[in-house]
Design an enzyme around this catalytic site. Sequence first.
Site, PDB file in Angstrom:
ATOM      1  N   ASP A  77       0.863  -1.253  -0.009  1.00  0.00           N
ATOM      2  CA  ASP A  77       0.058  -0.143   0.066  1.00  0.00           C
ATOM      3  C   ASP A  77       0.923   1.174   0.193  1.00  0.00           C
ATOM      4  OD1 ASP A  77      -1.933  -1.744   0.118  1.00  0.00           O
ATOM      5  OD2 ASP A  77      -2.565  -1.256   1.940  1.00  0.00           O
TER       6      ASP A  77
ATOM      7  N   GLU B 277       3.826   1.544  -1.220  1.00  0.00           N
ATOM      8  CA  GLU B 277       4.658   1.899  -2.542  1.00  0.00           C
ATOM      9  C   GLU B 277       3.430   2.609  -3.530  1.00  0.00           C
ATOM     10  OE1 GLU B 277       7.830  -1.500  -3.466  1.00  0.00           O
ATOM     11  OE2 GLU B 277       5.791  -2.372  -2.812  1.00  0.00           O
TER      12      GLU B 277
ATOM     13  N   ASP C 287       0.697   4.149  -2.779  1.00  0.00           N
ATOM     14  CA  ASP C 287       0.734   5.628  -2.080  1.00  0.00           C
ATOM     15  C   ASP C 287       1.608   6.537  -2.771  1.00  0.00           C
ATOM     16  OD1 ASP C 287      -1.934   4.924  -1.123  1.00  0.00           O
ATOM     17  OD2 ASP C 287      -1.042   4.883   0.941  1.00  0.00           O
TER      18      ASP C 287
ATOM     19  N   LEU D 164     -36.259  -8.005 -13.930  1.00  0.00           N
ATOM     20  CA  LEU D 164     -36.444  -9.548 -14.092  1.00  0.00           C
ATOM     21  C   LEU D 164     -37.775  -9.960 -13.353  1.00  0.00           C
ATOM     22  CD1 LEU D 164     -32.702 -10.651 -13.139  1.00  0.00           C
ATOM     23  CD2 LEU D 164     -33.949 -10.675 -15.299  1.00  0.00           C
TER      24      LEU D 164
ATOM     25  N   GLU E 266     -26.354 -17.130 -12.757  1.00  0.00           N
ATOM     26  CA  GLU E 266     -25.340 -16.033 -11.965  1.00  0.00           C
ATOM     27  C   GLU E 266     -25.872 -15.903 -10.656  1.00  0.00           C
ATOM     28  OE1 GLU E 266     -25.813 -12.785 -14.503  1.00  0.00           O
ATOM     29  OE2 GLU E 266     -25.022 -13.592 -16.184  1.00  0.00           O
TER      30      GLU E 266
ATOM     31  N   LYS F 250     -27.510 -13.413  -8.132  1.00  0.00           N
ATOM     32  CA  LYS F 250     -28.278 -12.080  -8.057  1.00  0.00           C
ATOM     33  C   LYS F 250     -27.895 -11.381  -6.871  1.00  0.00           C
ATOM     34  CE  LYS F 250     -32.970 -10.454  -8.518  1.00  0.00           C
ATOM     35  NZ  LYS F 250     -32.938  -9.362  -7.831  1.00  0.00           N
TER      36      LYS F 250
ATOM     37  N   ASP G 180     -27.397  -8.159  -4.498  1.00  0.00           N
ATOM     38  CA  ASP G 180     -28.394  -7.289  -3.885  1.00  0.00           C
ATOM     39  C   ASP G 180     -27.779  -5.858  -3.329  1.00  0.00           C
ATOM     40  OD1 ASP G 180     -30.922  -6.531  -2.845  1.00  0.00           O
ATOM     41  OD2 ASP G 180     -30.652  -7.752  -0.977  1.00  0.00           O
TER      42      ASP G 180
ATOM     43  N   GLU H 253     -24.150  -4.300 -10.715  1.00  0.00           N
ATOM     44  CA  GLU H 253     -24.554  -3.671  -9.382  1.00  0.00           C
ATOM     45  C   GLU H 253     -23.431  -3.184  -8.679  1.00  0.00           C
ATOM     46  OE1 GLU H 253     -27.461  -4.992  -9.594  1.00  0.00           O
ATOM     47  OE2 GLU H 253     -28.390  -4.816  -7.441  1.00  0.00           O
TER      48      GLU H 253
ATOM     49  N   TYR I  23     -23.905  -7.654 -17.339  1.00  0.00           N
ATOM     50  CA  TYR I  23     -24.936  -7.501 -18.522  1.00  0.00           C
ATOM     51  C   TYR I  23     -24.177  -6.554 -19.474  1.00  0.00           C
ATOM     52  CZ  TYR I  23     -29.528  -7.003 -20.992  1.00  0.00           C
ATOM     53  OH  TYR I  23     -30.513  -7.002 -21.942  1.00  0.00           O
TER      54      TYR I  23
ATOM     55  N   LYS J  42     -30.180 -17.009 -17.373  1.00  0.00           N
ATOM     56  CA  LYS J  42     -30.184 -16.182 -18.586  1.00  0.00           C
ATOM     57  C   LYS J  42     -30.036 -17.265 -19.766  1.00  0.00           C
ATOM     58  CE  LYS J  42     -28.539 -12.112 -16.503  1.00  0.00           C
ATOM     59  NZ  LYS J  42     -27.407 -11.241 -16.108  1.00  0.00           N
TER      60      LYS J  42
ATOM     61  N   LYS K   5     -35.468 -16.398  -6.299  1.00  0.00           N
ATOM     62  CA  LYS K   5     -35.118 -15.637  -4.900  1.00  0.00           C
ATOM     63  C   LYS K   5     -34.956 -16.561  -3.858  1.00  0.00           C
ATOM     64  CE  LYS K   5     -36.509 -11.208  -4.704  1.00  0.00           C
ATOM     65  NZ  LYS K   5     -35.965 -10.105  -4.316  1.00  0.00           N
TER      66      LYS K   5
ATOM     67  N   CYS L 173     -35.518   5.726  33.592  1.00  0.00           N
ATOM     68  CA  CYS L 173     -34.396   5.011  33.099  1.00  0.00           C
ATOM     69  C   CYS L 173     -34.104   3.837  33.974  1.00  0.00           C
ATOM     70  CB  CYS L 173     -33.279   6.190  33.275  1.00  0.00           C
ATOM     71  SG  CYS L 173     -31.554   5.211  32.999  1.00  0.00           S
TER      72      CYS L 173
ATOM     73  N   CYS M  18     -30.669   4.259  36.341  1.00  0.00           N
ATOM     74  CA  CYS M  18     -30.679   5.466  37.331  1.00  0.00           C
ATOM     75  C   CYS M  18     -32.129   6.046  37.786  1.00  0.00           C
ATOM     76  CB  CYS M  18     -29.925   6.435  37.050  1.00  0.00           C
ATOM     77  SG  CYS M  18     -30.560   7.682  35.662  1.00  0.00           S
TER      78      CYS M  18
ATOM     79  N   CYS N 113     -32.465   9.406  28.671  1.00  0.00           N
ATOM     80  CA  CYS N 113     -32.200   9.702  30.129  1.00  0.00           C
ATOM     81  C   CYS N 113     -31.400  10.615  30.175  1.00  0.00           C
ATOM     82  CB  CYS N 113     -31.755   8.572  30.614  1.00  0.00           C
ATOM     83  SG  CYS N 113     -30.988   8.996  32.388  1.00  0.00           S
TER      84      CYS N 113
ATOM     85  N   CYS O 245     -26.085   8.927  35.637  1.00  0.00           N
ATOM     86  CA  CYS O 245     -26.229   7.515  35.023  1.00  0.00           C
ATOM     87  C   CYS O 245     -25.086   6.869  34.648  1.00  0.00           C
ATOM     88  CB  CYS O 245     -27.444   7.905  34.115  1.00  0.00           C
ATOM     89  SG  CYS O 245     -27.855   6.198  33.067  1.00  0.00           S
TER      90      CYS O 245
HETATM   91  S1  IVH Z   1     -29.674  -9.088 -15.367  1.00  0.00           S
HETATM   92  C1  IVH Z   1     -32.857  -7.488 -18.355  1.00  0.00           C
HETATM   93  N1  IVH Z   1     -28.184 -10.006 -13.517  1.00  0.00           N
HETATM   94  O1  IVH Z   1     -31.816  -7.617 -10.334  1.00  0.00           O
HETATM   95  C2  IVH Z   1     -32.138  -8.125 -17.171  1.00  0.00           C
HETATM   96  N2  IVH Z   1     -29.621  -8.421 -12.917  1.00  0.00           N
HETATM   97  O2  IVH Z   1     -34.723  -7.356 -11.149  1.00  0.00           O
HETATM   98  C3  IVH Z   1     -31.055  -7.021 -16.675  1.00  0.00           C
HETATM   99  N3  IVH Z   1     -29.405  -7.953 -10.527  1.00  0.00           N
HETATM  100  O3  IVH Z   1     -32.253  -4.602 -11.946  1.00  0.00           O
HETATM  101  C4  IVH Z   1     -30.813  -7.613 -15.346  1.00  0.00           C
HETATM  102  N4  IVH Z   1     -27.791  -9.407  -9.957  1.00  0.00           N
HETATM  103  O4  IVH Z   1     -30.218  -4.729 -10.230  1.00  0.00           O
HETATM  104  C5  IVH Z   1     -29.404  -9.174 -13.608  1.00  0.00           C
HETATM  105  N5  IVH Z   1     -26.474 -11.297 -12.293  1.00  0.00           N
HETATM  106  C6  IVH Z   1     -27.656 -10.398 -12.575  1.00  0.00           C
HETATM  107  C7  IVH Z   1     -28.061  -9.491 -11.277  1.00  0.00           C
HETATM  108  C8  IVH Z   1     -29.179  -8.684 -11.651  1.00  0.00           C
HETATM  109  C9  IVH Z   1     -28.380  -8.662  -9.536  1.00  0.00           C
HETATM  110  C10 IVH Z   1     -30.277  -7.073 -10.066  1.00  0.00           C
HETATM  111  C11 IVH Z   1     -30.356  -5.779 -11.162  1.00  0.00           C
HETATM  112  C12 IVH Z   1     -31.627  -5.603 -11.792  1.00  0.00           C
HETATM  113  C13 IVH Z   1     -32.582  -6.543 -10.837  1.00  0.00           C
HETATM  114  C14 IVH Z   1     -33.512  -7.308 -11.816  1.00  0.00           C
END
Ligand code: IVH
Length: 667
Positions: free
Chosen positions: A32, A34, A36, A82, A111, A113, A115, A171, A224, A286, A310, A404, A407, A422, A428
């Site tokens: 780190d 080097e 910086d 989706l 893939e 998903k 969050d 994401e 994507y 997909k 999900k 409280c 106290c 409190c 306290c």
């Molecule tokens: S593909 C047209 N791949 O899930 C499809 N989406 O409900 C484009 N997300 O808005 C999305 N992981 O924010 C895709 N491996 C993944 C994902 C992913 C998370 C989210 C993304 C999207 C939402 C779809």
Amino acid sequence: MENIKQHIHSLRAEIDRHNYNYYVLSAPEISDFEFDQKLKELQDLESKHPEFFDPNSPTQRVGSDANKNFMQVEHEYPMLSLANTYSEGEISDFYSRVEKALNEPFEIVCELKYDGTSISLIYEKGELTRAITRGDGTKGDDVTANVKTIRSIPLKLMGNDYPEKFEIRGEILMPWNVFDALNKEREEQEEPLFANPRNAASGTLKLQNSSIVAGRKLDSYLYYLLGENLPEDGHYENLQKAKSWGFKTSDATRKFDNIDDVFGFIKYWDVERKNLSVATDGIVLKVNSLRQQKNLGFTAKSPRWAIAYKFQPEKALTKLLSVSFQVGRTGAVTPVANLEPVQLSGTVVKRASLHNADIIKSLDLHYNDMVYVEKGGEIIPKIVEVDKSARFLIGDTVQFVKNCPECGTPLIRYEGEAAFYCPNEAGCEPQIKGKIEHFVSRKAMDIHAGSETIEHFYSAGLIHNAADLYAVKIESIMNLERWGEKSARNYMESIRQSKNVPFERVLFALGIRFVGETVAKRLAYSFQNIDALSQATLEQLTAVDEIGERIAQSVVCYFSDEKNIELIQKLKNAGLQFEIDEKILSEKTTKLAGLTFVISGTFSNYSRDEYKALIEKNGGKNVGSVSAKTDYILAGENMGPAKLEKAQKLGIKIIDEEEFLELIDNP
Ligand code: IVH
């Protein structure tokens, strides 16, 4: 000159490569330190040679504190969502539908998903030109400056086989450890907590100040690609290309040609995802071939070639045994549910957060209720629902305490706040100990004393407040249980060193409500010493950049309490720093005292941040938007047209860099 230009270019390329090794591959090649040093060298060269400015230089990742109201930008391809399901049966249905519609062999890419919050990145000629949030799907916010601070997102691509122009979506995520640390810090500073990393990531991306974004350590996964000239027909193969260009793509992604393998993938990740550093909430399936995707097409809302499975949010049913009320250092009282121990996401849960009185009420909670606890994205599990059908002999309603629990002082509720407090700050116990714990913490006075030590000293009658820490004698602690000469000496040494801690950190250590690290710094520099600060009026306080009514009130209230003044006097006598260092002060002037500036556009002599610092150093004030109170607009190139119009309307003086530097006699 040509040499310097080349040197700047090769430094940029080298730093980009190290960034990639570190943030995408997690395999750094240099330390780190080097790293910086190289970055510093580049920064120096760029500031000496503004003619070689590049908006995508790795130095631009630190962000700026310029205020920006995000520009709305139309998506070239709408950002659809989706179709999603919690049922394996619907996944089989999806597979059969695709099979039937295509009537030829096909492959499915599986893939994770992720969050977080979705982002669309536009690359032209191998450089990031724009980053747009999803918005309403048709148009989103231009958050390019913020996205540039995310180290795993390449500003310039590697290789040479990327399309001239393309879009990549993915994401933006806040890793769990960053999220936990951020919330801990917010808790200490009494700021509202983020419910989960997703909210934290999207909140961060929408911040006006990109230098704060830079500090929040966001991460990304891209999944994507869109564009006219993508290199391959396979989505999976394109992702591999994207990886070779420097994008962070998921290593979990797999390609299958049968549904059994798809279910195997789901089963594996339903468990394994708990070991990932970022939050995931399902699996995305997909169809791999872009040609086949096109054949399948879209419904109004989502593609027919993809579906999300999900994961069930983890919930457990258990019995509410009792509710405890905990008092924090600020006096805020938090209710905590004590539960019959139950297994949830790999850990045994015995307690759950109830947040505040309103939540208890809305749950209609009774003792002995059977309750559902959920981990969701939250730090501590929470009670999400009461199983009312399981009420047999209904217990008493859970009531928030009136006094409280520590106290006995009657609790108060400030206007507009959910929490009860409190007010007995000085008497306290958890408040006293909590304040001392905050005082010694690393970002404050950095005194080597953990909560156990403080407990120890407190119960031995050695300390009642922070100032007492300085009166402790080595002889009286050497003989405490589990203490020896060595630990006692360590403590004394850290006490000695804490006397050099600069004023702004001492101010933070005092633990004034709403005065976190940044606010403390602002106040310290504006008022320069504790006496001036303690006498400041509400008006003087709110005149400071970014100090609002709430903070100002709290400061005034703190200094109106005799006990606090006494404490400060004792700390002064102990030798702590209660004014800004002479050396920093000697560089300060009052040349711009009373003048308010707005900075707009891009500059060549100094950066925006440097101009901002120059304004403050010379006693001026820098604000984000033009108003009748603005004295000068420091305008660079490409000043925003809206600002220009408003300034002209209000008759505000517009000056350029040279004129500004003359104002402060800076050659
Ligand atoms: S593909 C047209 N791949 O899930 C499809 N989406 O409900 C484009 N997300 O808005 C999305 N992981 O924010 C895709 N491996 C993944 C994902 C992913 C998370 C989210 C993304 C999207 C939402 C779809």
